[in-house]
Enzyme design. Structure first.
Site, PDB file in Angstrom:
ATOM      1  N   GLU A  97       5.887  36.694  37.517  1.00 18.96           N
ATOM      2  CA  GLU A  97       6.852  37.837  37.034  1.00 18.96           C
ATOM      3  C   GLU A  97       7.393  38.202  38.554  1.00 18.96           C
ATOM      4  O   GLU A  97       7.261  37.545  39.479  1.00 18.96           O
ATOM      5  CB  GLU A  97       5.816  38.947  36.897  1.00 18.96           C
ATOM      6  CG  GLU A  97       5.893  39.042  35.407  1.00 18.96           C
ATOM      7  CD  GLU A  97       7.157  39.835  34.566  1.00 18.96           C
ATOM      8  OE1 GLU A  97       8.053  39.885  35.396  1.00 18.96           O
ATOM      9  OE2 GLU A  97       6.952  39.918  33.258  1.00 18.96           O
ATOM     10  N   ARG A 121      -2.416  49.423  32.291  1.00 23.71           N
ATOM     11  CA  ARG A 121      -1.998  48.912  33.768  1.00 23.71           C
ATOM     12  C   ARG A 121      -0.679  49.032  34.129  1.00 23.71           C
ATOM     13  O   ARG A 121       0.213  49.018  33.118  1.00 23.71           O
ATOM     14  CB  ARG A 121      -2.694  47.524  33.766  1.00 23.71           C
ATOM     15  CG  ARG A 121      -1.592  46.571  33.137  1.00 23.71           C
ATOM     16  CD  ARG A 121      -2.187  44.979  33.403  1.00 23.71           C
ATOM     17  NE  ARG A 121      -1.155  43.879  32.701  1.00 23.71           N
ATOM     18  CZ  ARG A 121      -0.312  43.527  33.335  1.00 23.71           C
ATOM     19  NH1 ARG A 121       0.463  43.886  34.358  1.00 23.71           N
ATOM     20  NH2 ARG A 121       0.548  42.457  32.549  1.00 23.71           N
ATOM     21  N   ASN A 147       2.945  48.027  35.639  1.00 22.11           N
ATOM     22  CA  ASN A 147       3.756  46.648  35.291  1.00 22.11           C
ATOM     23  C   ASN A 147       4.975  46.770  36.220  1.00 22.11           C
ATOM     24  O   ASN A 147       4.926  46.885  37.329  1.00 22.11           O
ATOM     25  CB  ASN A 147       4.050  46.739  33.765  1.00 22.11           C
ATOM     26  CG  ASN A 147       4.404  45.178  33.632  1.00 22.11           C
ATOM     27  OD1 ASN A 147       3.676  44.361  33.834  1.00 22.11           O
ATOM     28  ND2 ASN A 147       5.485  45.192  32.476  1.00 22.11           N
ATOM     29  N   ASN A 156       9.391  47.667  31.297  1.00 23.65           N
ATOM     30  CA  ASN A 156      10.113  46.547  31.968  1.00 23.65           C
ATOM     31  C   ASN A 156      11.380  46.813  32.364  1.00 23.65           C
ATOM     32  O   ASN A 156      11.912  47.684  31.822  1.00 23.65           O
ATOM     33  CB  ASN A 156       9.895  45.463  30.786  1.00 23.65           C
ATOM     34  CG  ASN A 156       8.641  44.119  31.256  1.00 23.65           C
ATOM     35  OD1 ASN A 156       8.511  44.144  32.366  1.00 23.65           O
ATOM     36  ND2 ASN A 156       8.013  44.011  30.007  1.00 23.65           N
ATOM     37  N   ASP A 193      12.514  41.509  28.767  1.00 25.68           N
ATOM     38  CA  ASP A 193      11.538  41.731  29.949  1.00 25.68           C
ATOM     39  C   ASP A 193      12.123  42.022  31.259  1.00 25.68           C
ATOM     40  O   ASP A 193      12.812  43.017  31.163  1.00 25.68           O
ATOM     41  CB  ASP A 193      10.737  40.122  29.872  1.00 25.68           C
ATOM     42  CG  ASP A 193       9.394  40.324  30.469  1.00 25.68           C
ATOM     43  OD1 ASP A 193       9.285  41.108  31.341  1.00 25.68           O
ATOM     44  OD2 ASP A 193       8.461  39.456  30.273  1.00 25.68           O
TER      45      ASP A 193
END
Length: 292
Positions: free
Chosen positions: A15, A99, A101, A147, A198
């Site tokens: 990522e 969590r 991101n 995202n 994404d």
């Protein structure tokens, strides 16, 4: 146009490609394995740092000697010299199934990162802003998977998506206050092949690039939201994009080697690679550093 495998380290969940124009170095992360990577523009001199939790995103600090990272349990500093990791703040101590991101820095040095539901089911996440003075402010909420944060070249429009919403959003952005308003649909995502929005970046022409994870395509959207170009990648699980290289004309693309949940598709031998796309004839914009 040429697509090459730049580095093949089989990131479980690659990522956040990040080109630091001052150092002329490329950073990216393995979100699930808790690793930060660095390399030259052509994939040499690879360096790796381990962090103690899953990592969602990072940004280089203003002095270049470390980074701010969004780990599963909050914002932290990572010292590149010692490898030490220090907690700044955990914005969600009461949400153990979330969590942090994806995240990026605005033109004034503020770090924006959102949280996500680890089962990717409930709208339990939120978007946060970490200021250079290390205060944390909640910007938006009701998000399943945060995202794609990025800004238009003039900094007046903020883009963001909840991966499973089926669209990419645009907000009016107040650069003086670091505030968003007027959320609206920027683009509808083609999910006919099972993909979802994404990571994103914006190029120098103001077009937004988005990785369609599980679909294996990169989509370039015009400033009015229409689809301008689609690039088919050699793997399905592409995750994020960033322009870099000395001339900001290489598009770096991360991917994952293993899907986070069993319902998602697998890939071939190139899974988890870091890709570089040359010859697009398009340049990116320099990524700001965190001001704290």
């Amino acid at each position: 146009m040429q697509i090459e495998v730049l580095v093949d380290v089989k990131t479980t969940l690659g990522e956040g490609p990040l080109w630091d124009a001052q150092q002329e170095r490329l950073y990216w992360i393995d979100s699930f394995d808790g690793r930060v990577f660095r390399a030259t523009a052509d994939g040499r001199e690879i360096r790796c740092w381990d962090v103690p939790q899953k990592i969602g995103s990072m940004a280089i600090r203003k002095d270049g000697r470390g980074a701010v990272v969004s780990l599963a349990r909050g914002f932290h500093f990572l010292d590149f010299q010692t490898g030490d990791v220090a907690l700044i703040a955990d914005p969600e101590p009461d949400k153990p199934n979330n969590r942090l991101n994806d995240g990026k820095v605005d033109r004034r040095g503020r770090f924006f990162a959102g949280s996500m539901d680890t089962m990717e089911e409930g709208p339990n996440g939120a978007l946060y802003r970490l200021d250079p003075d290390l205060t944390v402010t909640r910007i938006d909420d009701g998000i399943i998977v945060s995202n794609g944060p990025c800004w238009s070249p003039d900094g007046r429009t903020f883009y963001f998506n909840d991966t499973w919403s089926g669209e990419i959003w645009a907000y009016d952005y107040d650069q003086d206050r670091g505030a968003v308003s007027n959320r609206r649909s920027f683009a509808k995502v083609d999910r006919s092949r099972g993909g979802a929005a994404d990571g994103s970046t914006v190029d120098a022409e103001g077009f937004l690039w988005n990785a369609l994870v599980y679909d294996g395509r990169l989509v370039r959207y015009a400033p009015d939201g229409r689809v301008d170009r689609i690039i088919e990648m050699p793997v399905k699980k592409v995750t994020s994009v960033m322009f870099g290289g000395p001339d900001l004309d290489i598009l770096y693309v991360t991917s994952m080697a293993k899907p986070p949940l069993p319902r998602f598709p697998g890939d071939g031998v190139l899974r988890g690679s870091l890709f570089a796309i040359h010859g697009l004839g398009i340049k990116g914009v320099p990524e700001p550093r965190f001001g704290g």
